[in-house]
Design an enzyme around this catalytic site. Structure first.
Site, PDB file in Angstrom:
ATOM      1  N   LYS A 117      -6.933 -22.462   5.149  1.00  0.00           N
ATOM      2  CA  LYS A 117      -7.080 -21.876   6.339  1.00  0.00           C
ATOM      3  C   LYS A 117      -7.369 -20.990   5.337  1.00  0.00           C
ATOM      4  CE  LYS A 117      -6.381 -21.321  10.794  1.00  0.00           C
ATOM      5  NZ  LYS A 117      -6.129 -19.645  10.162  1.00  0.00           N
ATOM      6  N   ASP A 145       4.458  -5.353  26.265  1.00  0.00           N
ATOM      7  CA  ASP A 145       4.583  -4.810  27.204  1.00  0.00           C
ATOM      8  C   ASP A 145       3.542  -3.659  28.210  1.00  0.00           C
ATOM      9  OD1 ASP A 145       6.983  -7.377  26.460  1.00  0.00           O
ATOM     10  OD2 ASP A 145       6.559  -6.272  24.956  1.00  0.00           O
ATOM     11  N   HIS A 174      12.570  -7.331  23.817  1.00  0.00           N
ATOM     12  CA  HIS A 174      10.533  -7.576  24.509  1.00  0.00           C
ATOM     13  C   HIS A 174      11.092  -9.708  24.904  1.00  0.00           C
ATOM     14  CE1 HIS A 174       6.460  -8.764  24.034  1.00  0.00           C
ATOM     15  NE2 HIS A 174       7.241 -10.100  22.725  1.00  0.00           N
ATOM     16  N   ASP A 204      -1.393 -16.863   3.851  1.00  0.00           N
ATOM     17  CA  ASP A 204      -0.061 -17.720   4.318  1.00  0.00           C
ATOM     18  C   ASP A 204       0.178 -19.308   3.258  1.00  0.00           C
ATOM     19  OD1 ASP A 204      -0.816 -18.671   7.667  1.00  0.00           O
ATOM     20  OD2 ASP A 204      -0.456 -20.172   6.485  1.00  0.00           O
TER      21      ASP A 204
END
Length: 350
Positions: free
Chosen positions: A75, A184, A211, A70
Site C-alpha cells: 500500500k 468541528d 471532539h 504504514d
C-alpha cells in the site's frame, strides 16, 4: 525497508552523467544560503485520512519532503508512486515511503492518523486501549528520530490519544497537539453561514471541548463581519429560539457520522483542516485554531486532560490559549467535557 522512486541512475551510456550534460553551472556561483529551511513532514497511516492530508499538503506546497509510514509495504509503495507520478502537476516535493520509522528522521512535523477501527459492539474504552498499544509502537520511534518535531495527532478518539502521545513522547505539552475541534468549528461556521446566507470566512465561531458528543458550542462569542450576533439580536429585541441553536450544534456533532454513513469514511474536510494547521505551524503564522491542548489551569479545569481550546499556533507549537469569554453555562459544559475525557483516561493506566 525504505522505498523511493523506481527510476534508475542518471548515468547515461559510457558513464555520462545526464544531469551534468544538460546544465552548465555558473562560474564562481555562491553556495546556497544556509538560512533557507528544508521543511519535512511525516504522515503515519496511509488510509483515506492520511492520504487526503498528504495530498492536500502537497498541492498547497507546505513541505520540501514528505515521508509516509504504514505497516503495509505494498500500500505504501502504491501510494508513493501514485503521488510521484503527479510530479509534473505539483510543486517540487520529495516523496518517500517506508515501514521503518527512520525515514521520518529530522521531521519538523509528524502527523499521526493511524488507528485501530472499532469492531461491531466494541466499547469505546476497549477501542482506546487497543489504540494505546498501537501508539506505543508509533510515538517513541517518532520522538527518537525527530526529537525537535511537533506531534499532530489526528487518530480518534483524538483528545485521549493526544494525551497518550504526550506521555509516550516525553515532549513538552506545547509540542503535542490534537486536531481536536478544528474541523468541528469549520462545520459550525459553514452551518451558521448557510443559515444567515453569508460567506463562512466572515463567521467567527468555535466549538471547544471534546471532539465528540460532549463538545461545546460557544454561542456567546459568535460574530459575523465583526458583529457579535447574540448580543446584537438581544439589543434589537429579536428573539432567538434555543431549539434552533441546539439543532445547529447537533448537526456539527453528527456531521462526521452522516458522511461516514453515506461514503464510508471522511477524508477531504479533515485533509484541508490538518493542512491548515500544518501551514500555521510551519510558517509561524500565529493564527488561532481550536485544537486539543493540555487544558489544565484554563477555565477551572483540573487534571492532565487534553481538549480543544482556541489556541495560537506557530513554529513552537502551542504559543498561547486565547482568553475567550465564556458564559457560566458554557464554562460548566466545558468542565463537564473535561470530566468525560478524564474518566476514560483514568482507566488507561498510563
Amino acid at each position: 525497508m525504505q522505498q523511493k522512486s523506481s527510476s534508475s541512475s542518471s548515468l547515461g551510456p559510457g558513464g555520462l552523467d545526464i544531469a551534468q550534460a544538460l546544465f552548465k553551472p555558473l562560474q564562481n556561483a555562491a553556495p546556497p544560503s544556509p538560512i533557507r529551511r528544508h521543511t519535512k513532514i511525516s504522515v503515519v497511516g496511509t488510509g483515506n485520512v492520511g492520504m487526503a492530508i498528504a495530498q492536500t499538503i502537497l498541492t498547497q506546497d507546505l513541505a520540501d519532503e514528505i515521508a509516509l509510514v504504514d505497516v503495509n509495504p505494498d500500500k505504501l509503495r502504491g501510494e508513493m508512486l501514485d503521488l510521484q507520478h503527479a510530479a509534473a502537476f505539483l510543486p517540487r516535493t520529495t516523496i518517500l515511503a517506508s515501514v521503518d520509522y527512520s525515514i521520518t528522521a529530522s521531521s519538523d512535523l509528524c502527523i499521526v492518523t493511524a488507528g485501530a477501527r472499532q469492531n461491531l459492539g466494541e466499547s469505546r474504552l476497549n477501542l482506546l486501549q487497543r489504540n494505546v498499544v498501537l501508539f506505543s509502537n508509533i510515538i517513541p520511534p517518532l520522538a527518537h528520530h525527530s526529537p525537535d518535531a511537533i506531534l499532530l495527532i489526528v487518530s480518534n478518539p483524538v483528545d485521549a490519544l493526544t494525551y497518550v502521545a504526550w506521555k509516550l513522547s516525553g515532549f513538552h505539552p506545547n509540542r503535542v497537539i490534537g486536531s481536536g475541534t478544528n474541523l468541528d468549528s469549520s462545520r459550525f461556521r459553514f452551518l451558521i453561514a448557510d443559515h444567515l446566507d453569508v460567506n463562512a470566512q466572515d463567521v467567527q465561531a468555535y466549538i471547544v471541548g471534546e471532539h465528540g458528543d460532549s463538545s461545546v458550542a460557544l454561542w456567546s462569542s459568535i460574530s459575523v463581519g465583526g458583529v457579535p450576533v447574540l448580543s446584537f439580536l438581544e439589543r434589537q429585541q429579536i428573539p432567538v429560539e434555543k431549539e434552533t441553536l441546539e439543532q445547529i450544534h447537533k448537526q456539527v456533532v453528527d456531521g462526521a457520522y452522516e458522511v461516514i454513513s453515506l461514503k464510508g469514511y471522511t477524508s477531504w474536510a479533515i485533509g484541508y483542516s490538518v493542512a491548515s494547521l500544518a501551514r500555521t505551524i510551519l510558517r509561524d503564522q500565529r493564527r488561532i485554531h481550536p485544537v486539543s491542548v493540555l487544558a489544565k489551569g484554563f477555565y477551572g479545569i483540573d487534571g492532565d486532560v487534553f481538549l480543544s481550546l482556541p489556541a495560537q499556533l506557530g513554529r513552537g507549537g502551542v504559543l498561547a490559549v486565547t482568553n475567550v469569554h465564556l458564559t457560566g453555562e458554557e464554562t460548566q459544559k466545558l468542565r463537564h467535557s473535561a470530566k468525560t475525557i478524564l474518566e476514560v483516561q483514568s482507566q488507561l493506566g498510563i
